[in-house]
Design a protein around this motif. Structure first.
Motif, short mmCIF file in Angstrom:
data_model
loop_
_atom_site.label_atom_id
_atom_site.label_comp_id
_atom_site.label_asym_id
_atom_site.label_seq_id
_atom_site.Cartn_x
_atom_site.Cartn_y
_atom_site.Cartn_z
N ARG A 197 0.81 -1.23 0.00
CA ARG A 197 0.00 0.00 0.00
C ARG A 197 0.84 1.27 0.00
NH1 ARG A 197 -4.93 -1.59 4.21
NH2 ARG A 197 -6.01 -2.97 2.75
N GLN A 198 2.14 1.10 -0.01
CA GLN A 198 3.06 2.25 0.04
C GLN A 198 2.67 3.24 1.13
OE1 GLN A 198 2.36 2.52 -4.26
NE2 GLN A 198 4.58 2.94 -4.47
N THR A 199 2.56 2.70 2.33
CA THR A 199 2.23 3.53 3.47
C THR A 199 3.02 3.00 4.66
OG1 THR A 199 0.50 4.12 5.04
CG2 THR A 199 0.29 2.00 3.97
N ASP A 200 3.09 3.76 5.75
CA ASP A 200 3.75 3.23 6.95
C ASP A 200 2.69 3.01 8.03
OD1 ASP A 200 3.04 5.76 7.64
OD2 ASP A 200 5.03 6.43 8.27
N TYR A 201 1.41 2.99 7.57
CA TYR A 201 0.31 2.83 8.52
C TYR A 201 -0.36 1.46 8.38
CZ TYR A 201 -3.90 3.75 11.18
OH TYR A 201 -4.91 3.67 12.10
#
Lengths: 141, 141, 141, 141, 141, 141
Positions: free
Chosen positions: D25-29
């Motif tokens: 998801r190309q996120t750090d969450y």
């Protein structure tokens, strides 16, 4: 999550619906359901027109009974907002605490027997399938 | 799938319930729901006792209205047998075709608005949360 | 409406799943659910792999109890096919008529109390919200 | 009630899934659904693998349309968390306010007509039962 | 919205039920569901009598399994209060975190396959329709 | 159970709706849902007007996608007639067997994750609660 549109920020078309709701219900309060629907004026107009006609218009079912039917469906669909708003409406229309308790007794029992006959796959009795006779409708002499 | 227990193959305890159903409803017909429940006499007795009391016993909600509420729940729970049997009961208790159409109009509209407010996550208006005042119940002087 | 794929018309990848179903269940019968899913081999493979693991794999819940839980969900979701197939499976795994009756008594009662607490909007008791303590999981010394 | 497993308290197998979610998801969450599922690593792995494939993998249905379908089901199943998370996902994938309003109009109307045809027990038109022809699948010349 | 009736404001008939709940469960705590039902003593008495018998009375299904079945139905009916209260009860009766995870795996899988077979309208296999043979019940020599 | 009103026995007001359905859909066939609704002309007119507008009117969601959303809701509400009629409509509008399979994969997965997050009572992530900003709507310069 859906923003609520207040009267003062509403467009003329939305205000026209709000004005009709307040006039019809003789109140100066617009409840949140309408303020959420107002994000899409066509949906607001369409929904209010139907609620006004079906819940409050002329008919052969008493308005309080319509509220009780609405509550029964809302419980079955588990609609939190709808249960709260229409239980309040029903009490406002004169539902007694005894009637409310009896309404829930019917709803609860229907849930139980719905589950049992669904599980048993009870075959439908032939007489329950008989159609009420259907005659051509005439609307002229 | 569940076998149906006919009167002549029923045990005395099941026959006692069948006899009470026929006497209460002034009919000589036992519908399939009871014949399915009869596979487990305690369930038959428990269910009939509640249906007899809640749907047919004394109360402040008219028996036809109780049937309408039952139909509304059965539609929402999609109970085929229940919809058929209680729609037949409602017509037998005098529901008119106009009332039936109005009942379904309320049910259909409730379904739609249930979906919309569930989707919008409409916040509940504070006044809908106010409790009806609750006083201690006294049942003696 | 969905066509059923018979073994002799199935592709090699579908036959491989059918072969595993028959080997796992020690039967030469493939029930219709799989023949319908076979219209989309990836869905057939994915679904069978999970059913095989969750319903039949090693675990701490007895396989018959898993069937009872499956029946309870299928009744609540009103899945006609699922109720029939898993009630048959449960009886095949040794469910007695008494256990079946008790299973439905629990399901029916849960339906009723679900409806009542949903309608009442019963506030959740604080102790029901307490989390079971959550310690970091270590899988090495 | 279910504790949420944070990255720093997670086991290596859970961290591996979290890492794949963040990379995919190309996120750090990591949203709470995964932190709840992490209490049972096999369920976390199984669920993420399917969500990744079905919602985000290659296919003939546009990813935004998949989110709309997911929202429709979540509204019907009344899943509060799912409605919130996937409505947010749909907006993130470019759903406009107009599309959102039209999505809910379709959902609301489907609810109403679902209720009406369930209540009427409308007989299915023969042509709706016709199977799309089913030819043996060949995957070799 | 429904007021909760505390012991000290309850009528003697309500206190009698509260006393039986506390004695049966060997606790001095009455959870909110009963305090809400207490607004209508007949409903409180009727519901408690059934819960006591079906969930806690003698039977062939283990009480913990009854709780698991209850949780499965409550998830399907989306009853927030019921899920919380009975998940707490199940853990109190010894459900392990592994059993809880497996319970939810079965529930989640049932939901998925319920949806698929409902969508496919899978025809029921003939052998699933075969009735368990039904013999007349005799309860005397 | 509800009688179906054929064109030749229909009243002028019902025929007017039938004529519009046939003209709009460029067919000479009226499916049973309309013939059932025709027992109550106002319901027939109200329902057709909305279906015509929401399913077939101008909008930003492709008509085939609207059908897919409709199918998803109908599966979740378990409406047999609706699933059959709209799956047929979707195929008529060009849905491929692959798209149908992917549609059901999303529906099935949504069902499973709906159940899991409902059971876990997953707390909603704060960012999913953020409102899309709501500016006053102006419809004049």
């Amino acid at each position: 999550m859906t923003p609520l549109i207040e009267y003062d920020q509403a467009s003329p078309e939305v205000r026209a619906v709000y004005d009709d709701i307040m006039a019809t219900r003789q109140t100066d309060y617009i409840n949140n359901m309408w303020k959420a629907l107002a994000n899409h004026p066509p949906s607001l107009q369409r929904t209010w027109a139907r609620v006004k006609e079906i819940m409050g218009g002329p008919g052969t079912i008493d308005p309080l009974v319509r509220e009780m039917i609405y509550i029964a469906v809302s419980v079955a669909n588990n609609c939190d907002y709808c249960i709260h708003s229409h239980t309040a409406s029903a009490f406002a229309k004169g539902m007694t605490k005894e009637q409310y308790a009896e309404l829930l007794a019917v709803v609860g029992m229907a849930f139980e027997t719905n589950a049992l006959s669904t599980a048993f796959k009870v075959p439908i009795d032939p007489q329950f399938l008989v159609q009420t006779e259907n005659k051509p409708k005439e609307d002229k002499p």
